[in-house]
Design a protein around this motif. Sequence first.
Motif, PDB file in Angstrom:
ATOM      1  N   GLU A 359      44.626  44.000  27.306  1.00  0.00           N
ATOM      2  CA  GLU A 359      45.788  43.125  27.416  1.00  0.00           C
ATOM      3  C   GLU A 359      46.591  43.452  28.675  1.00  0.00           C
ATOM      4  OE1 GLU A 359      47.962  43.797  23.863  1.00  0.00           O
ATOM      5  OE2 GLU A 359      46.383  43.046  22.543  1.00  0.00           O
ATOM      6  N   ASN A 360      47.266  42.444  29.198  1.00  0.00           N
ATOM      7  CA  ASN A 360      48.177  42.606  30.326  1.00  0.00           C
ATOM      8  C   ASN A 360      49.609  42.456  29.869  1.00  0.00           C
ATOM      9  OD1 ASN A 360      45.659  41.208  32.063  1.00  0.00           O
ATOM     10  ND2 ASN A 360      46.800  42.771  33.172  1.00  0.00           N
ATOM     11  N   TYR A 361      50.499  43.094  30.597  1.00  0.00           N
ATOM     12  CA  TYR A 361      51.919  42.804  30.450  1.00  0.00           C
ATOM     13  C   TYR A 361      52.150  41.405  31.021  1.00  0.00           C
ATOM     14  CZ  TYR A 361      56.999  43.379  30.706  1.00  0.00           C
ATOM     15  OH  TYR A 361      58.351  43.231  30.553  1.00  0.00           O
ATOM     16  N   GLU A 362      53.133  40.727  30.509  1.00  0.00           N
ATOM     17  CA  GLU A 362      53.403  39.350  30.931  1.00  0.00           C
ATOM     18  C   GLU A 362      53.565  39.245  32.451  1.00  0.00           C
ATOM     19  OE1 GLU A 362      56.669  35.765  30.149  1.00  0.00           O
ATOM     20  OE2 GLU A 362      56.860  37.691  29.119  1.00  0.00           O
ATOM     21  N   GLY A 363      52.817  38.317  33.053  1.00  0.00           N
ATOM     22  CA  GLY A 363      52.912  38.101  34.489  1.00  0.00           C
ATOM     23  C   GLY A 363      51.879  38.852  35.304  1.00  0.00           C
ATOM     24  N   PHE A 364      51.007  39.622  34.624  1.00  0.00           N
ATOM     25  CA  PHE A 364      49.987  40.376  35.340  1.00  0.00           C
ATOM     26  C   PHE A 364      48.603  39.910  34.896  1.00  0.00           C
ATOM     27  CE2 PHE A 364      53.639  42.911  36.088  1.00  0.00           C
ATOM     28  CZ  PHE A 364      53.402  43.552  37.310  1.00  0.00           C
ATOM     29  N   GLY A 365      47.615  40.304  35.687  1.00  0.00           N
ATOM     30  CA  GLY A 365      46.252  39.918  35.382  1.00  0.00           C
ATOM     31  C   GLY A 365      45.696  38.978  36.426  1.00  0.00           C
ATOM     32  N   PRO A 366      44.411  38.682  36.361  1.00  0.00           N
ATOM     33  CA  PRO A 366      43.747  37.875  37.406  1.00  0.00           C
ATOM     34  C   PRO A 366      44.271  36.458  37.486  1.00  0.00           C
ATOM     35  CG  PRO A 366      42.283  38.253  35.528  1.00  0.00           C
ATOM     36  CD  PRO A 366      43.459  39.158  35.342  1.00  0.00           C
ATOM     37  N   GLN A 367      44.853  35.926  36.416  1.00  0.00           N
ATOM     38  CA  GLN A 367      45.377  34.569  36.449  1.00  0.00           C
ATOM     39  C   GLN A 367      46.886  34.522  36.569  1.00  0.00           C
ATOM     40  OE1 GLN A 367      43.144  32.147  36.647  1.00  0.00           O
ATOM     41  NE2 GLN A 367      41.573  33.737  36.457  1.00  0.00           N
ATOM     42  N   ALA A 368      47.505  35.702  36.795  1.00  0.00           N
ATOM     43  CA  ALA A 368      48.965  35.743  36.839  1.00  0.00           C
ATOM     44  C   ALA A 368      49.499  35.047  38.084  1.00  0.00           C
ATOM     45  CB  ALA A 368      49.431  37.182  36.827  1.00  0.00           C
TER      46      ALA A 368
END
Length: 368
Positions: A359-368
Amino acid sequence: MRKRTLSIVLAAAMCASLTACGGGGSTAETTAADSSNTETKAADASEKSDKPLRVCVVYTGNLGDKSYNDSCNMGAQKAVEDFGIELKSLEGTTAEEWKANLLQACDDGYDLIIGASSNIADYITENASSYPDTKFAVIDTTVDLPNVESISFAQNEGSFLAGAAAAMFTTKTDIPNVNEDHIIGWVGGMDIPVLHDFYTGYEQGAKYIDPDIKILQAFAGSWTDPLKGKELTLAQYEQGADIVMNVASGTGVGILEGAKEADKYAIGVDLNQDSDQPGHVLTSMVKRVDNACYLVIQSAVEGTFEGGTTKYLALKDGGVSLTDFSVIKESLGDKFPQDIVDKCDELAEKIKSGEIVVENYEGFGPQA
C-alpha cells in the motif's frame, strides 16, 4: 493528467548487485550506462558547447548525514567525474534557507537546479514558471510543470521488507537483549507525506508477519537533530522495542547511536548504514538517491531531459532494496537468524511479481 514515464534506460542504470535482502552491499558506486558509452556521450556533449553544464543541488539539511543527502551528493560527484559539469551544493536547515537557496540558484542562472528532497517541491512549484529556460528536477516527489523532471521511489516497498525483517527479529529471544515482547519502533525526521509512505510500508510488512505486533512511531521534527533522534529512540526501547527503524537523515545519527547505547538494534536508511554502529544495525533500507541525481544530470548533459515527467523507481527497478545483513551476521555468529534473510528474499520476489501489493500513503505510488 500528468505524463508518466519509466525509462528502460533508467532500469538498466540501476546497480544489478543491489537486490532486496540478498545483495545490498555499499551504495557508493553510482551506476549508469557503461563507462565507454558515458565517456563518448560526454565527449559529444562537450563538442557542442565549450561551457560545462552548470548544476546546482539544493539540499534540505547538511552534507555529512551519512544518509539521504550524502547519497544524492555521491550521484552529483559522479556526474562531475563523468561529464565535467560545474557543480554547486547549497545546504540549509530551515524552510527560509531552502527557499532562499533555490531563488539564489535561479538568479545565478544555473542550467539545471535539483531540489534534493520533497521539502523543496513547493518552492519549485512557485518559481519554476518564472524561469522557463531553466531545467529543474525534484527528487522524492512530483512537480507537474513543463520544465520540471520528477523522480520518486517506492520507499513503501523497501520499508515493507524492513518491517517484515523487524517483526521477525523481535521474536529471536536467543539474540542478546531481544525481549519476549513483540514490539518494534520507527523514528522519522520531519512529519511529511513521503515519510508516511515509508511508515505505511513498514507497518504493512510487519503485520504481514505478525498481525498483532505493536509498532511505536515518532517524528523528531528535524533532519538535523541527532540528540532528539537518540532521545526518541531510547524512549521506544524503554517501551519494549527491540529494534527501531531510522528514517531521519542527519537526525538518524542519533537513532543509531541510541541503538548502541541501549545495546539494542536499529535499521538504517537511504545509504548502507550497517557499519555505522556495527553489531547494532540489522540491515538498511537503501534508496538509490545517488542514481536519481546522476541520471537527471545525465539527461540534461545528453539532451534527453524531459520536463513534465515522473520516473518512479520501484523494487523491481533496483530503486530500493535491503542490504545483505553481512555486518550483523559477522557480529552474531551462529545466532544470526538466516531465516529472516530467506523470508525477505521470498517477499521481495512476491512484490516484484505483483503477488504482494504494498500500500501507498495517499498521493504516492506510480499513478500518483
